[in-house]
Design a protein around this motif. Structure first.
Motif, PDB file in Angstrom:
ATOM      1  N   UNK A  60      12.018  22.478  10.053  1.00 28.57           N
ATOM      2  CA  UNK A  60      10.741  21.852  10.409  1.00 28.57           C
ATOM      3  C   UNK A  60      10.499  20.581   9.608  1.00 28.57           C
ATOM      4  N   UNK A  61      10.781  20.647   8.305  1.00 27.76           N
ATOM      5  CA  UNK A  61      10.578  19.479   7.454  1.00 27.76           C
ATOM      6  C   UNK A  61      11.513  18.346   7.832  1.00 27.76           C
ATOM      7  N   UNK A  62      12.775  18.656   8.066  1.00 27.94           N
ATOM      8  CA  UNK A  62      13.748  17.624   8.413  1.00 27.94           C
ATOM      9  C   UNK A  62      13.401  16.964   9.737  1.00 27.94           C
ATOM     10  N   UNK A  63      12.973  17.770  10.718  1.00 27.55           N
ATOM     11  CA  UNK A  63      12.734  17.256  12.056  1.00 27.55           C
ATOM     12  C   UNK A  63      11.394  16.530  12.198  1.00 27.55           C
ATOM     13  N   UNK A  64      10.455  16.763  11.269  1.00 29.42           N
ATOM     14  CA  UNK A  64       9.106  16.229  11.463  1.00 29.42           C
ATOM     15  C   UNK A  64       8.647  15.227  10.396  1.00 29.42           C
ATOM     16  N   UNK A  65       9.354  15.126   9.275  1.00 25.04           N
ATOM     17  CA  UNK A  65       8.926  14.197   8.233  1.00 25.04           C
ATOM     18  C   UNK A  65       9.870  13.012   8.212  1.00 25.04           C
ATOM     19  N   UNK A  66       9.327  11.831   8.462  1.00 26.50           N
ATOM     20  CA  UNK A  66      10.142  10.625   8.425  1.00 26.50           C
ATOM     21  C   UNK A  66       9.604   9.551   9.342  1.00 26.50           C
ATOM     22  N   UNK A  67       9.964   8.310   9.082  1.00 29.08           N
ATOM     23  CA  UNK A  67       9.466   7.182   9.881  1.00 29.08           C
ATOM     24  C   UNK A  67       9.835   7.262  11.351  1.00 29.08           C
ATOM     25  N   UNK A  68      11.044   7.761  11.662  1.00 28.52           N
ATOM     26  CA  UNK A  68      11.474   7.802  13.053  1.00 28.52           C
ATOM     27  C   UNK A  68      10.605   8.755  13.872  1.00 28.52           C
TER      28      UNK A  68
ATOM     29  N   UNK B 244       0.829  -1.208   0.000  1.00 31.62           N
ATOM     30  CA  UNK B 244       0.000   0.000   0.000  1.00 31.62           C
ATOM     31  C   UNK B 244       0.863   1.258   0.000  1.00 31.62           C
ATOM     32  N   UNK B 245       1.956   1.218   0.759  1.00 29.88           N
ATOM     33  CA  UNK B 245       2.850   2.374   0.805  1.00 29.88           C
ATOM     34  C   UNK B 245       3.469   2.681  -0.545  1.00 29.88           C
ATOM     35  N   UNK B 246       3.829   1.615  -1.282  1.00 32.84           N
ATOM     36  CA  UNK B 246       4.361   1.804  -2.633  1.00 32.84           C
ATOM     37  C   UNK B 246       3.265   2.305  -3.579  1.00 32.84           C
ATOM     38  N   UNK B 247       2.073   1.764  -3.422  1.00 35.13           N
ATOM     39  CA  UNK B 247       0.948   2.180  -4.259  1.00 35.13           C
ATOM     40  C   UNK B 247       0.632   3.653  -4.028  1.00 35.13           C
ATOM     41  N   UNK B 248       0.614   4.037  -2.751  1.00 33.69           N
ATOM     42  CA  UNK B 248       0.320   5.429  -2.406  1.00 33.69           C
ATOM     43  C   UNK B 248       1.552   6.326  -2.555  1.00 33.69           C
ATOM     44  N   UNK B 249       2.733   5.719  -2.739  1.00 33.74           N
ATOM     45  CA  UNK B 249       3.996   6.453  -2.898  1.00 33.74           C
ATOM     46  C   UNK B 249       4.201   7.438  -1.738  1.00 33.74           C
ATOM     47  N   UNK B 250       4.108   6.897  -0.520  1.00 33.80           N
ATOM     48  CA  UNK B 250       4.167   7.736   0.668  1.00 33.80           C
ATOM     49  C   UNK B 250       5.469   8.514   0.755  1.00 33.80           C
TER      50      UNK B 250
ATOM     51  N   UNK C 268      13.189   2.258   0.840  1.00 34.99           N
ATOM     52  CA  UNK C 268      12.151   3.278   1.030  1.00 34.99           C
ATOM     53  C   UNK C 268      11.366   2.947   2.301  1.00 34.99           C
ATOM     54  N   UNK C 269      12.003   3.204   3.444  1.00 32.55           N
ATOM     55  CA  UNK C 269      11.414   2.838   4.731  1.00 32.55           C
ATOM     56  C   UNK C 269      10.082   3.536   4.973  1.00 32.55           C
ATOM     57  N   UNK C 270       9.941   4.754   4.461  1.00 34.13           N
ATOM     58  CA  UNK C 270       8.693   5.494   4.664  1.00 34.13           C
ATOM     59  C   UNK C 270       7.484   4.804   4.070  1.00 34.13           C
ATOM     60  N   UNK C 271       7.684   4.020   3.020  1.00 34.97           N
ATOM     61  CA  UNK C 271       6.557   3.331   2.384  1.00 34.97           C
ATOM     62  C   UNK C 271       6.037   2.169   3.225  1.00 34.97           C
TER      63      UNK C 271
END
Length: 253
Positions: A126-134, A68-74, A229-232
């Motif tokens: 803000x983007x670096x600190x808040x966007x990501x799987x961790x 689903x993550x790949x399909x949605x290209x998260x 692509x861990x985020x997916x």
């Protein structure tokens, strides 16, 4: 919220040091610190992954969530969203009055270069600190169990990043703590509200799934061993407890 508070403090300290001492931190030291954080993240991910008691549940969550993550290209959409925000609000930095630059964004064009630098620092941090799987995984773990170890590791990473950014982008980096509090803290508070619905076995398998995501993040982003692509795989964190609930309702678990 403990992990988020620690994160805010490290960004403030790192950003302040960056503004005071500039870019005097040697690149080799930064690389060694990132490598150490990568190894530590790998160890935490392995520790979490070994908690799994239902391997098929974790495998199913990873496969379904990953597809689903790949399909949605998260991950791609998160990156695109960050790039769009930077183009929309920050534009290109300039040492002269931004009004003299032919910029398509009239709002940015109308403000002085110092303000544009502030916005760029604020948005980039803000983007670096808040966007990501961790960020998401750590906030959920902190909210559900009170375990802030993962966010503490992220906080150290963010502190060093804030030092580097503030040395070139200025005080705007420090104001990213507002976004950290609202976004990361908000996820932790929502997770705490869902605590009553999460059974111990759901938490166990979700923790194991999150550990595998951390392994992927460490291998890909921090140690740069292999691109993943861990985020997916983020949807897997929702599917792990959902699969447990379905199997429990069917009397299988």
């Amino acid at each position: 919220m403990t992990g988020t508070i620690i994160n805010v403090i490290t960004v403030l300290i790192g950003g302040s040091l960056g503004m005071l001492f500039g870019s005097r931190l040697p690149e080799r030291i930064r690389q060694t610190v990132v490598a150490g954080l990568g190894l530590f993240t790998l160890a935490i991910g392995l520790q979490m992954a070994l908690k799994m008691e239902q391997p098929l549940v974790v495998l199913g969550a990873l496969l379904v969530g990953g597809i689903l993550g790949e399909w949605w290209r998260i991950e791609a959409k998160l990156s695109s969203f960050g790039a769009w925000l930077e183009r929309r609000f920050a534009g290109e930095p300039s040492s002269t009055d931004i009004a003299d630059v032919d910029h398509p964004n009239e709002e940015i064009k109308a403000i002085p270069a110092s303000s544009s630098r502030f916005i760029r620092g604020f948005l980039t941090a803000s983007l670096l600190f808040c966007i990501g799987p961790m960020t998401i995984l750590g906030a959920i773990q902190d909210g559900l169990t009170g375990d802030y170890n993962l966010l503490a590791v992220k906080a150290i990473m963010d502190g060093f990043a804030a030092l580097a950014f503030a040395s070139t982008l200025g005080v705007g980096v420090l104001f990213s703590i507002v976004v950290i509090l609202a976004y990361q803290g908000g996820i932790s508070l929502l997770a705490a509200q869902a605590q009553a619905l999460i059974t111990p076995i759901m938490m166990n398998e979700m923790t194991a799934t999150g550990g595998i995501l951390l392994l992927g993040l460490a291998i890909s982003s921090l140690l740069e061993i292999k691109s993943i692509r861990a985020g997916n795989f983020l949807p897997a964190l929702l599917f792990a407890p959902l699969i447990v609930a379905i199997l429990t309702a069917l009397g299988i678990l």
